[in-house]
Design a protein around this motif. Structure first.
Motif, PDB file in Angstrom:
ATOM      1  N   LYS A 623     -25.686   4.245  33.118  1.00  0.00           N
ATOM      2  CA  LYS A 623     -26.770   4.801  32.595  1.00  0.00           C
ATOM      3  C   LYS A 623     -26.743   6.227  31.735  1.00  0.00           C
ATOM      4  CE  LYS A 623     -28.706   1.921  35.764  1.00  0.00           C
ATOM      5  NZ  LYS A 623     -29.786   0.772  35.332  1.00  0.00           N
ATOM      6  N   ASN A 624     -25.503   6.751  32.061  1.00  0.00           N
ATOM      7  CA  ASN A 624     -25.392   7.972  31.115  1.00  0.00           C
ATOM      8  C   ASN A 624     -24.251   7.630  30.033  1.00  0.00           C
ATOM      9  OD1 ASN A 624     -27.253   9.528  32.696  1.00  0.00           O
ATOM     10  ND2 ASN A 624     -25.582   9.721  34.349  1.00  0.00           N
ATOM     11  N   PHE A 625     -24.695   8.278  28.846  1.00  0.00           N
ATOM     12  CA  PHE A 625     -23.897   8.158  27.632  1.00  0.00           C
ATOM     13  C   PHE A 625     -22.306   8.589  28.067  1.00  0.00           C
ATOM     14  CE2 PHE A 625     -22.228   8.167  23.401  1.00  0.00           C
ATOM     15  CZ  PHE A 625     -22.453   7.131  23.041  1.00  0.00           C
ATOM     16  N   PRO A 626     -21.168   8.061  28.004  1.00  0.00           N
ATOM     17  CA  PRO A 626     -19.900   8.683  28.037  1.00  0.00           C
ATOM     18  C   PRO A 626     -19.792  10.042  27.630  1.00  0.00           C
ATOM     19  CG  PRO A 626     -19.575   6.382  27.752  1.00  0.00           C
ATOM     20  CD  PRO A 626     -21.153   6.642  27.552  1.00  0.00           C
ATOM     21  N   GLN A 627     -19.547  10.994  28.208  1.00  0.00           N
ATOM     22  CA  GLN A 627     -18.929  12.431  27.755  1.00  0.00           C
ATOM     23  C   GLN A 627     -17.696  12.196  26.830  1.00  0.00           C
ATOM     24  OE1 GLN A 627     -18.935  15.388  30.438  1.00  0.00           O
ATOM     25  NE2 GLN A 627     -20.755  14.655  31.824  1.00  0.00           N
ATOM     26  N   GLY A 628     -17.663  13.002  25.754  1.00  0.00           N
ATOM     27  CA  GLY A 628     -16.464  13.259  25.235  1.00  0.00           C
ATOM     28  C   GLY A 628     -16.129  12.208  23.957  1.00  0.00           C
ATOM     29  N   LYS A 634     -10.896   8.777  15.736  1.00  0.00           N
ATOM     30  CA  LYS A 634     -10.103   7.634  15.273  1.00  0.00           C
ATOM     31  C   LYS A 634     -11.063   6.515  15.459  1.00  0.00           C
ATOM     32  CE  LYS A 634      -5.679   9.368  14.880  1.00  0.00           C
ATOM     33  NZ  LYS A 634      -4.124   8.947  15.010  1.00  0.00           N
ATOM     34  N   LEU A 635     -12.214   6.487  16.223  1.00  0.00           N
ATOM     35  CA  LEU A 635     -12.923   5.366  16.593  1.00  0.00           C
ATOM     36  C   LEU A 635     -13.431   4.661  15.341  1.00  0.00           C
ATOM     37  CD1 LEU A 635     -13.810   4.322  19.362  1.00  0.00           C
ATOM     38  CD2 LEU A 635     -15.958   5.203  19.125  1.00  0.00           C
ATOM     39  N   LYS A 636     -13.180   3.221  15.511  1.00  0.00           N
ATOM     40  CA  LYS A 636     -13.743   2.585  14.297  1.00  0.00           C
ATOM     41  C   LYS A 636     -14.717   1.449  14.710  1.00  0.00           C
ATOM     42  CE  LYS A 636      -8.913   2.693  12.108  1.00  0.00           C
ATOM     43  NZ  LYS A 636      -9.317   3.587  10.943  1.00  0.00           N
ATOM     44  N   ARG A 637     -14.621   1.028  15.795  1.00  0.00           N
ATOM     45  CA  ARG A 637     -15.951   0.242  16.369  1.00  0.00           C
ATOM     46  C   ARG A 637     -16.424   0.597  17.619  1.00  0.00           C
ATOM     47  NH1 ARG A 637     -16.700  -4.549  19.300  1.00  0.00           N
ATOM     48  NH2 ARG A 637     -18.019  -6.108  18.391  1.00  0.00           N
ATOM     49  N   LEU A 638     -17.694   0.742  17.788  1.00  0.00           N
ATOM     50  CA  LEU A 638     -18.355   0.953  19.037  1.00  0.00           C
ATOM     51  C   LEU A 638     -19.378   0.137  19.171  1.00  0.00           C
ATOM     52  CD1 LEU A 638     -18.957   3.263  21.123  1.00  0.00           C
ATOM     53  CD2 LEU A 638     -20.664   4.367  19.570  1.00  0.00           C
ATOM     54  N   ASP A 639     -19.532  -0.412  20.518  1.00  0.00           N
ATOM     55  CA  ASP A 639     -20.570  -1.534  20.897  1.00  0.00           C
ATOM     56  C   ASP A 639     -21.159  -1.135  22.059  1.00  0.00           C
ATOM     57  OD1 ASP A 639     -21.965  -3.767  21.352  1.00  0.00           O
ATOM     58  OD2 ASP A 639     -20.592  -5.195  21.031  1.00  0.00           O
ATOM     59  N   ILE A 640     -22.436  -0.859  22.207  1.00  0.00           N
ATOM     60  CA  ILE A 640     -23.231  -0.281  23.090  1.00  0.00           C
ATOM     61  C   ILE A 640     -24.341  -1.291  23.456  1.00  0.00           C
ATOM     62  CG2 ILE A 640     -22.579   2.202  23.008  1.00  0.00           C
ATOM     63  CD1 ILE A 640     -25.238   2.874  21.746  1.00  0.00           C
ATOM     64  N   SER A 641     -24.506  -2.243  22.809  1.00  0.00           N
ATOM     65  CA  SER A 641     -25.631  -3.290  22.874  1.00  0.00           C
ATOM     66  C   SER A 641     -25.861  -3.528  24.342  1.00  0.00           C
ATOM     67  CB  SER A 641     -25.272  -4.731  21.960  1.00  0.00           C
ATOM     68  OG  SER A 641     -24.969  -4.186  20.922  1.00  0.00           O
ATOM     69  N   SER A 642     -27.094  -4.139  24.573  1.00  0.00           N
ATOM     70  CA  SER A 642     -27.818  -4.442  26.065  1.00  0.00           C
ATOM     71  C   SER A 642     -27.018  -3.565  26.945  1.00  0.00           C
ATOM     72  CB  SER A 642     -27.198  -5.911  25.930  1.00  0.00           C
ATOM     73  OG  SER A 642     -27.369  -6.636  25.207  1.00  0.00           O
ATOM     74  N   THR A 643     -27.135  -2.236  26.414  1.00  0.00           N
ATOM     75  CA  THR A 643     -27.036  -1.231  27.726  1.00  0.00           C
ATOM     76  C   THR A 643     -28.416  -0.458  28.233  1.00  0.00           C
ATOM     77  OG1 THR A 643     -26.413   0.500  26.054  1.00  0.00           O
ATOM     78  CG2 THR A 643     -24.690  -0.739  26.953  1.00  0.00           C
ATOM     79  N   SER A 644     -28.247   0.244  29.095  1.00  0.00           N
ATOM     80  CA  SER A 644     -29.661   0.876  29.540  1.00  0.00           C
ATOM     81  C   SER A 644     -29.315   2.425  29.658  1.00  0.00           C
ATOM     82  CB  SER A 644     -29.837   0.466  31.008  1.00  0.00           C
ATOM     83  OG  SER A 644     -29.865  -0.988  31.013  1.00  0.00           O
ATOM     84  N   LEU A 667     -31.306  -2.419  22.932  1.00  0.00           N
ATOM     85  CA  LEU A 667     -31.264  -1.237  23.831  1.00  0.00           C
ATOM     86  C   LEU A 667     -32.619  -1.053  24.560  1.00  0.00           C
ATOM     87  CD1 LEU A 667     -29.537   1.391  21.420  1.00  0.00           C
ATOM     88  CD2 LEU A 667     -28.485  -0.286  23.259  1.00  0.00           C
ATOM     89  N   LYS A 668     -32.366  -0.635  25.896  1.00  0.00           N
ATOM     90  CA  LYS A 668     -33.643  -0.410  26.537  1.00  0.00           C
ATOM     91  C   LYS A 668     -34.654   0.194  25.905  1.00  0.00           C
ATOM     92  CE  LYS A 668     -35.347   1.645  31.076  1.00  0.00           C
ATOM     93  NZ  LYS A 668     -34.732   2.382  32.287  1.00  0.00           N
ATOM     94  N   GLU A 669     -34.260   1.448  24.720  1.00  0.00           N
ATOM     95  CA  GLU A 669     -35.311   1.874  23.992  1.00  0.00           C
ATOM     96  C   GLU A 669     -34.730   1.580  22.577  1.00  0.00           C
ATOM     97  OE1 GLU A 669     -37.974   3.387  24.611  1.00  0.00           O
ATOM     98  OE2 GLU A 669     -37.740   3.453  26.805  1.00  0.00           O
ATOM     99  N   LYS A 670     -35.549   0.976  21.837  1.00  0.00           N
ATOM    100  CA  LYS A 670     -35.266   0.604  20.599  1.00  0.00           C
ATOM    101  C   LYS A 670     -34.959   1.671  19.519  1.00  0.00           C
ATOM    102  CE  LYS A 670     -36.365  -4.181  20.565  1.00  0.00           C
ATOM    103  NZ  LYS A 670     -35.436  -4.633  21.489  1.00  0.00           N
ATOM    104  N   VAL A 671     -34.024   1.716  18.768  1.00  0.00           N
ATOM    105  CA  VAL A 671     -33.645   2.645  17.779  1.00  0.00           C
ATOM    106  C   VAL A 671     -35.035   2.898  16.962  1.00  0.00           C
ATOM    107  CG1 VAL A 671     -32.155   3.520  16.013  1.00  0.00           C
ATOM    108  CG2 VAL A 671     -31.261   2.202  17.799  1.00  0.00           C
ATOM    109  N   ASP A 672     -35.493   4.189  16.759  1.00  0.00           N
ATOM    110  CA  ASP A 672     -36.539   4.504  15.796  1.00  0.00           C
ATOM    111  C   ASP A 672     -36.071   4.621  14.429  1.00  0.00           C
ATOM    112  OD1 ASP A 672     -38.262   6.931  14.669  1.00  0.00           O
ATOM    113  OD2 ASP A 672     -39.201   5.618  15.642  1.00  0.00           O
TER     114      ASP A 672
END
Length: 966
Positions: A623-628, A634-644, A667-672
């Motif tokens: 439910k909460n976006f991870p801290q840190g 160095k993060l190259k790929r991030l996938d948070i699809s279909s999360t709440s 996403l639960k709330e579409k990106v504006d």
């Protein structure tokens, strides 16, 4: 004699014969001695020539036919002389022995003289230039082959395909490829033998090439078959010229067996096969690449046996013991473990022949399941020959990637993207290239090289998956097992084995990769010491199986403490609720996959994982976006699809300096759109998947269009338009009553477009000039659409790249194309390959006859549930050879359809037809007269079937085969 007087001539005429007759009797003794002497000399000559012949035969030569006949004649005449000698030595008398029988002696003397002349003649003939020669090789040399009768279905089907290629004019070079031990050589030996007694080729030449390519040896083999003598001092060029000179005048079939590397035919001296010389070359190889590099006109893959064929072959090798009610259930499982590979079936079958104890069979089954070479012959006859393909992979990097595939369960459909992603990170591709995309491209190239060696094959679910043959997986596990003597990384693979408990901790030590995926381990209450561990797979079943209570739920707090080198951790689709703090000790972790962890509610702050390059949180329960995450530079790929997530720090995401791929779909709330405008600052971003609530803000930013055009892949979903992307540049737009200004900047870069429930759309003409790159178009439930393309409003090349057109539930669609015929130079329709029209109730026809001419690339036409359609093509005059490439025609649920077209024409390429619920249709389509069988189904009432009008009896007969009735 004419000068003599008449009386003297008469006396001489009678005297010469008389004196000759007297001589037979008078000189009998001398003539017999002369005969003995001449016969002895003849015998001596026979002995000498026979010795020369024997010496030649000992080195593989055969005696000359003339010499053979002479020796027979000498033997016969020796017997005849002996008979005469015995007759001479036996006294001949008359009057009860009172006097010699001169008449008998006279006859003997006459025979002796005649035989003496025969001996002298035969002696004179006994002079030969050569007494023996190299044997004349048959035009086709028969080869021993062990093609079992139980392989008839698979083998004969492949043999027939090869046989047809060898008899047509189009295929000069034929490549036969497949994994090691699958039977390529056996098939070609059978093909070779089929040419015995035929005159199709002047000569059939078989050359076994093998792994170490030696062009000189190939020349020697061909030269020997052609009886060409090469001098020891001749170089390759001289041999080449000799071979070419002879082969160019011969219709040959050259079989190159077990070819590992391509070579130049010209360099060897082999004329290239063509329609003029009607020669053929077939090659057998393990590598598709070799077929391509040898310019093979036809490539034929040799497949594994069907389960039934495999079982029959196994029974043939094992004997009657497998028919025992006690043995058979286990024997069937043993045969299954051979996975249809003839080499393995024969080897295991021989090893189990006559074994009548169930315990022995169960032990064999255990060994096969554990990829252990315990069964006699398994290592030497199966694993080592298969390992040659592995050894021949170009470098250690490719070999390592192949071995990586063993981490997946047996018979698993391996997702290519997932596989390549792990390679790219773990194998260090990223360090050697500029970005993640290049690393992925390198991974795909390596994948093709492994497939080329027939070490991986296409998956059953399409091009997005690959499979590993069970025996090749066993080979890889054997290579990487800790007990193996082969140097290299050691794996612990227990994937898909139904484990309830993790392996003992001592088994974890020393291994580099561990796969426990797809098991039933609920708890990991251990702290294994894994100083070398790089990859750890704890994920569960694929997305086809829901997460259940049997899946992993608890990880001990200290579980990750002793894994200092761990780079890849996959916990996807597990039931874990939280991650232990020991996760933060994985300072070398590069990939963390938590996809579909629905019960996961919290993770520790991830800021310490400085090396992390891929983070997948899609479909997790967080439910909460991870801290840190802001610290993951160095993060190259991030996938948070279909999360709440209740709140997403977009600004923080956009600020990650190395980010190349972002997925924020559904996403639960579409990106504006306005919020996303800051994404233009992501300089390294190359791939974007995002759902937005509106388009206005999304395309309003001044820099947007230039930034968007730099993306190599994207999937943009506007509002509710959920549909799988057709391409790597896909846009889905749903529920837009009015398209905003600037939409062209978005659509002109797309390869595929999905328009859904957009009431403001009346036709695609409004996008003219902005869809030139579009390849796939799907329009669904857009009630305002009355036509798709109006020729009066679009340019000549508006849809020049469009290949597939799908129209679904367009209730007011009256015409697909409007405005008359397309302009003469228009290219909009010329690349159409697939058209599907479903539930468009107002459509009365699909095309005008004038448009058909441009649809010359169309291959698939599907029309269903169009309640008012009367005919497919409107108009009377069709162009010649309409729809030349149409292969598949489907007509479903068309209650008013009366005809395809009022004018009868022929589908010359039709292969498959489906007709269902078309009760008014009067005639089924015509097809080429060369078609002997057509696929598909015809369904309808018997009354309708009987009313159909037929062009000829052949058409009726072919359609009858696929008619299913009501």
């Amino acid at each position: 004699m004419d000068s003599l007087g008449p009386v003297v001539q008469i006396i001489l005429f009678f005297w010469v014969p008389v004196s000759q007759q007297i001589g037979y009797l008078k000189h009998l003794n001398n003539n017999v001695e002369t005969l003995k002497r001449e016969t002895k000399e003849l015998q001596d000559k026979r002995h000498q020539i026979q010795a020369d012949v024997d010496d030649a035969i000992s080195v593989g030569k055969t005696r000359v036919r003339l010499v053979e006949n002479w020796l027979v004649d000498v033997t016969n005449i020796e017997a005849q002389v002996d008979s005469l000698r015995m007759e001479f030595e036996q006294p001949r008398t008359c009057l009860n022995g009172c006097c010699t029988n001169h008449f008998s002696r006279y006859k003997l003397g006459k025979r002796v003289v005649k035989k003496l002349k025969d001996v002298e003649n035969l002696k004179a003939k006994g002079v030969f230039d050569k007494v023996a020669e190299s044997p004349r090789r048959p035009r086709v040399l028969e080869m021993q082959t062990s093609l079992p009768r139980v392989q008839q279905s698979t083998a004969e089907e492949t043999m027939e395909e090869i046989w047809q290629c060898l008899h047509d004019e189009e295929n000069g070079i034929i490549g036969i490829y497949g994994m090691g031990g699958i039977g390529k050589t056996t098939l070609m030996k059978a093909i070779n033998n089929k040419f015995i007694g035929t005159d199709h080729f002047n000569i059939v030449i078989w050359v076994t090439v093998s792994k170490d390519l030696n062009l000189g040896l190939i020349q020697e083999h061909i030269g020997k078959k052609l009886k060409i003598r090469f001098d020891d001092n001749e170089d390759m060029a001289e041999k080449r010229d000799k071979l070419f000179t002879q082969l160019k005048n011969v219709r040959y079939l050259l079989i190159l067996d077990d070819l590992w590397e391509a070579f130049s035919l010209d360099q060897v001296g082999i004329p290239k096969p063509d329609k003029r010389n009607r020669c053929k070359i077939t090659i057998t190889t393990r590598f598709i690449r070799v077929c391509n590099e040898m310019d093979a006109h036809k490539q034929i893959r040799v497949r594994t046996l069907t389960p039934e064929e495999a079982w029959n072959l196994f029974c043939e090798r094992c004997g009657d013991v497998v028919m025992s009610s006690e043995i058979r259930p286990v024997a069937e499982k043993v045969a299954e473990e051979c996975s249809g590979l003839p080499l393995a079936i024969k080897t295991v079958g021989r090893a189990m022949h006559g074994k009548d104890k169930k315990e022995v069979w169960e032990n064999a089954l255990r060994a096969l399941k554990g990829s252990s070479p315990e069964i006699p012959g398994m290592e030497r006859q199966v694993f080592l020959p298969l390992k040659l393909s592995y050894d021949y992979l170009e470098n250690e990097e490719i070999k390592s990637c192949f071995l990586y595939c063993t981490l997946f369960p047996e018979d698993y459909e391996i997702p290519i993207d997932e596989l390549v992603r792990c390679w790219a990170v773990e194998e260090g591709f990223i360090e050697n290239v500029n970005d993640l995309e290049e690393a992925t491209n390198k991974g795909h190239d390596i994948l093709e090289r492994i497939k080329d060696a027939c070490l991986l094959e296409k998956g059953s679910y399409g091009n997005k998956y690959v499979r590993m043959h069970d025996l090749l997986r066993d080979l890889a596990i054997w290579i990487t097992s800790p007990s193996s003597s082969i140097e290299g990384s050691k794996f612990l693979v227990k994937a898909g084995e139904g484990l309830m408990q993790p392996p003992e901790e001592k088994m974890w030590r020393g291994v580099v990769r561990i796969s426990l995926m797809h098991n039933k381990i609920k708890d990991l209450k251990i702290t294994p010491d894994c100083p070398n561990l790089v990859s750890l797979f704890l994920n569960q079943s694929s997305g086809l199986v829901p997460v259940c209570s049997n899946f992993l739920r608890t990880i001990h707090s200290n579980f990750f403490e002793l894994m200092p080198k761990l780079q890849i951790l996959d916990l996807s689709r597990t039931g874990i609720e939280s991650l232990p703090m020991s996760l933060l000790q994985l300072v070398n972790l590069r990939v963390l996959i938590l996809s579909s962890c629905r019960d996961l509610v919290e993770v520790p702050p991830l800021g310490k994982l400085k090396e992390l390059q891929i983070l997948d949180l899609s479909k997790s329960g967080l439910k909460n976006f991870p801290q840190g995450i802001e610290s993951l530079v160095k993060l190259k790929r991030l996938d948070i699809s279909s999360t709440s997530f209740t709140a997403i720090p977009y600004t923080m995401i956009y600020g990650l300096p190395s980010l190349e791929e972002v997925s924020m779909m559904y996403l639960k709330e579409k990106v504006d759109g306005a919020t996303f405008s800051e994404a233009v600052n992501m300089k390294r971003l190359r791939s974007l998947s995002i759902s937005v609530s509106n388009l206005n803000g999304f395309i309003a930013h001044d820099m947007f269009h230039r930034w968007f055009s730099g993306l190599t892949s994207f999937h943009v979903e506007v509002k509710s338009a959920v549909f799988p992307p057709f391409s790597n540049k896909h846009i889905s737009i749903g529920g837009c009553d009015k398209f905003p200004c600037g939409i062209e900047g978005l659509t002109k870069h797309a390869f595929s477009l999905y328009l859904y429930k957009s009431k403001g759309l009346t036709s695609l003409s409004k996008f003219q000039g902005d869809l030139k790159s579009l390849r796939h178009l799907l329009v669904s439930e857009c009630s305002g659409v009355e036509c798709i393309i109006d020729w009066r409003e679009v340019g000549d090349d508006a849809f020049q790249c469009l290949q597939s057109l799908d129209l679904h539930r367009l209730l007011n669609l009256e015409k697909i194309f409007d405005g008359g015929a397309p302009p003469p130079l228009n290219t909009s329709l010329q690349n159409f390959r697939i058209i599907r029209v479903i539930s468009c109730e107002k459509l009365r026809s699909l095309f005008s006859s004038s448009m058909v001419e441009q649809l010359h690339q169309l291959e698939v036409l599907h029309i269903s549930d169009c309640s008012q359609m009367k005919e497919v093509i409107e108009g009377d005059e069709l162009p010649h050879n309409s729809f030349p490439k149409l292969r598949i025609l489907r007509l479903y649920g068309l209650p008013e359809l009366e005809s395809i077209c009022s004018q009868r024409f022929m589908f010359i390429s039709l292969e498959e037809i489906h007709v269902r619920s078309c009760p008014m249709l009067k005639k089924l389509p015509l097809f080429s007269s060369s078609i002997h069988e057509i696929k598909g189904e015809i369904e309808g009432e018997r009354e309708w079937w009987e009313r159909l009008e037929w062009e000829d009896e052949k058409a009726r007969s072919l359609y009858t085969r696929i008619y299913k009735g009501p």
